[in-house]
Design a protein around this motif. Sequence first.
Motif, mmCIF file in Angstrom:
data_model
loop_
_atom_site.group_PDB
_atom_site.id
_atom_site.type_symbol
_atom_site.label_atom_id
_atom_site.label_comp_id
_atom_site.label_asym_id
_atom_site.label_seq_id
_atom_site.Cartn_x
_atom_site.Cartn_y
_atom_site.Cartn_z
ATOM 1 N N SER A 234 -43.184 46.714 18.363
ATOM 2 C CA SER A 234 -44.572 46.961 17.962
ATOM 3 C C SER A 234 -45.011 46.061 16.811
ATOM 4 C CB SER A 234 -44.774 48.443 17.583
ATOM 5 O OG SER A 234 -44.566 49.263 18.708
ATOM 6 N N ARG A 235 -44.557 44.814 16.824
ATOM 7 C CA ARG A 235 -45.001 43.780 15.885
ATOM 8 C C ARG A 235 -45.315 42.518 16.685
ATOM 9 N NH1 ARG A 235 -46.024 44.508 10.412
ATOM 10 N NH2 ARG A 235 -44.800 42.706 9.750
ATOM 11 N N VAL A 236 -46.253 41.718 16.179
ATOM 12 C CA VAL A 236 -46.586 40.445 16.798
ATOM 13 C C VAL A 236 -46.373 39.340 15.764
ATOM 14 C CG1 VAL A 236 -48.249 41.465 18.385
ATOM 15 C CG2 VAL A 236 -49.036 40.596 16.179
ATOM 16 N N PHE A 237 -46.117 38.128 16.247
ATOM 17 C CA PHE A 237 -45.990 36.995 15.341
ATOM 18 C C PHE A 237 -47.321 36.776 14.620
ATOM 19 C CE2 PHE A 237 -46.252 32.471 14.326
ATOM 20 C CZ PHE A 237 -45.083 32.316 13.610
ATOM 21 N N PRO A 238 -47.341 36.570 13.295
ATOM 22 C CA PRO A 238 -46.196 36.247 12.438
ATOM 23 C C PRO A 238 -45.547 37.440 11.760
ATOM 24 C CG PRO A 238 -48.217 35.881 11.234
ATOM 25 C CD PRO A 238 -48.629 36.371 12.599
ATOM 26 N N GLY A 239 -45.727 38.643 12.303
ATOM 27 C CA GLY A 239 -45.172 39.828 11.660
ATOM 28 C C GLY A 239 -43.782 40.203 12.102
ATOM 29 N N ILE A 240 -43.181 39.454 13.049
ATOM 30 C CA ILE A 240 -41.848 39.797 13.551
ATOM 31 C C ILE A 240 -40.780 39.186 12.643
ATOM 32 C CG2 ILE A 240 -40.267 39.648 15.519
ATOM 33 C CD1 ILE A 240 -42.720 39.403 17.334
ATOM 34 N N ASP A 241 -39.767 39.986 12.302
ATOM 35 C CA ASP A 241 -38.674 39.497 11.456
ATOM 36 C C ASP A 241 -37.997 38.286 12.076
ATOM 37 O OD1 ASP A 241 -38.766 41.385 9.389
ATOM 38 O OD2 ASP A 241 -37.518 42.811 10.490
ATOM 39 N N PRO A 242 -37.552 37.320 11.255
ATOM 40 C CA PRO A 242 -36.650 36.288 11.777
ATOM 41 C C PRO A 242 -35.263 36.869 11.988
ATOM 42 C CG PRO A 242 -36.907 36.027 9.414
ATOM 43 C CD PRO A 242 -37.848 37.135 9.823
ATOM 44 N N LEU A 243 -34.505 36.245 12.861
ATOM 45 C CA LEU A 243 -33.115 36.653 13.104
ATOM 46 C C LEU A 243 -32.229 35.710 12.296
ATOM 47 C CD1 LEU A 243 -34.863 37.577 15.625
ATOM 48 C CD2 LEU A 243 -32.710 37.711 16.850
ATOM 49 N N VAL A 244 -31.712 36.191 11.190
ATOM 50 C CA VAL A 244 -30.994 35.353 10.234
ATOM 51 C C VAL A 244 -29.493 35.450 10.498
ATOM 52 C CG1 VAL A 244 -30.522 34.957 7.788
ATOM 53 C CG2 VAL A 244 -32.810 35.673 8.529
ATOM 54 N N ALA A 245 -28.829 34.283 10.515
ATOM 55 C CA ALA A 245 -27.387 34.249 10.762
ATOM 56 C C ALA A 245 -26.760 33.089 9.996
ATOM 57 C CB ALA A 245 -27.095 34.117 12.258
ATOM 58 N N ARG A 246 -25.442 33.093 9.942
ATOM 59 C CA ARG A 246 -24.679 32.032 9.299
ATOM 60 C C ARG A 246 -24.114 31.103 10.374
ATOM 61 N NH1 ARG A 246 -21.725 31.714 4.326
ATOM 62 N NH2 ARG A 246 -19.909 30.328 4.443
ATOM 63 N N THR A 247 -24.059 29.831 10.086
ATOM 64 C CA THR A 247 -23.504 28.864 11.033
ATOM 65 C C THR A 247 -22.130 29.319 11.505
ATOM 66 O OG1 THR A 247 -24.670 27.083 9.869
ATOM 67 C CG2 THR A 247 -22.895 26.450 11.373
ATOM 68 N N GLY A 248 -21.949 29.360 12.827
ATOM 69 C CA GLY A 248 -20.680 29.784 13.405
ATOM 70 C C GLY A 248 -20.591 31.259 13.698
ATOM 71 N N ASP A 249 -21.535 32.072 13.211
ATOM 72 C CA ASP A 249 -21.519 33.501 13.519
ATOM 73 C C ASP A 249 -21.622 33.730 15.022
ATOM 74 O OD1 ASP A 249 -21.292 34.494 10.959
ATOM 75 O OD2 ASP A 249 -23.399 35.120 10.771
ATOM 76 N N ARG A 250 -20.931 34.749 15.493
ATOM 77 C CA ARG A 250 -21.161 35.249 16.848
ATOM 78 C C ARG A 250 -22.300 36.251 16.751
ATOM 79 N NH1 ARG A 250 -20.315 33.469 22.033
ATOM 80 N NH2 ARG A 250 -20.158 35.211 23.488
#
Length: 457
Positions: A234-250
């Motif tokens: 129930s969010r639209v861009f630009p209100g959607i969270d980014p998916l943050v990860a570390r290089t190499g993460d599964r």
Amino acid sequence: MSNRRQFLRAAGTAAIGATAVSRAGAASLPEAVSNATTTMQPPKPPATGRPFNPVVTLNGWSLPWRMNNGVKEFHLVAEPVVRELAPGMKANFWGYNGSSPGPTIEAVEGDRVRIFVTNRLPEHTTVHWHGVMLPSGMDGVGGLTQPHIQPGKTFVYEFTLPRAGTHMYHPHADEMTQMAMGMMGLFIIHPKDPKFMRVDRDFAFLLAAYDIEPGSATPRTAEMTDFNLWTWNSRVFPGIDPLVARTGDRVRIRIGNLTMTNHPIHMHGPNFVVTGTDGGWVAPAARWPEVTTDVAVGQMRAIEFDAVAGDWAIHCHKSHHTMNAMGHGLPNMIGVDHRGIAERITKLVPDYMVMGDKGMAEMGSMEMPLPDNTLPMMTGTGPYGPLEMGGMFTVVKVRDDVKPGDYKDPGWYRHPQGSVAYEYTGAVQAPARADAPKADAKTMNVRKPGAGHAGHH
């Protein structure tokens, strides 16, 4: 087969049942926690019960529980809520515990759960546990497997979870209205062994679509095809969270679809494999690399990939699903010369603007008056200019220096020198073109008919 029968018999025998709570039971209800914010709640390891690796609900949160004699107890409250779709627009929805979607329910394979459901809606409701194996009387289909939960009443669902998986919950009563008003949530059942199918980051969201007229705040619940807001949780861009990860993460992303159409979810950058569906985990031998997976109506998909540094777009690949509050009756004005008529129109309508004669890219940067509580059709700004997006779009942000458990937006990616596309400033030769074929006796000639329809057959 005998084990399955024994499980279902035991589950049915011990069940409280989807029935109204007695006075004694009501006095012992678990607390009904509410959260109306759109700020993502970072996952926390479980304080009680079996251990598991929690999920990250985009712009959402997970419902707390209490342990009662070995049973994990939750309390859902169905109620009207106000949801911010993105800064500048809010909607009058129905949801659970202050939010839409409702809070994510997380449990573990083999857990026995007891879920209290209180109805604060103006009409009856039920809760269906989509894809979860349970006794028929707990399935939540109003009129078929249980009485409806009337306004002001609390019912109890109790069952044991036989298998891990990615699931949803939603009403099975007046579905057209209640689901169109935002009533849904995630139900994640983790493996009993926390090491099985373990990932470093586990994200989850639900796809939903709404028809909210510009300037209004309540969805049109009778709409079946012509939606104008395409949302993740129930969010639209630009209100959607980014998916943050570390290089190499599964990384795992769990996606559920409760719209009226399919959504080909496409991720830029690293390819992924589909590792789970509503029915459970996909055997390794049955997986193959993809960059787009189609999530059909009522389906769940879990995809996994190894994170690569960068900012990677992830979105529905139906282009009109990455736009906000759009009208579907717009004529195509590409190539139309507006100059003469535009001058005459502006004498009558001073604020008139020429749009669409060269495409719609100008909408991404144009500032124009909008009705209150309405978002631009194309919006968002990146490090190099307008993103010209909306709806079902966000970014997977992977960085080398992200710490475990850190989900804060790291800002825009700093590309290594020489790795960004750039403008060519040299001479550009005219393209070589093949000669057009010459007309001959077999060349078709088209004659425009004169006035009237005489002589037509």
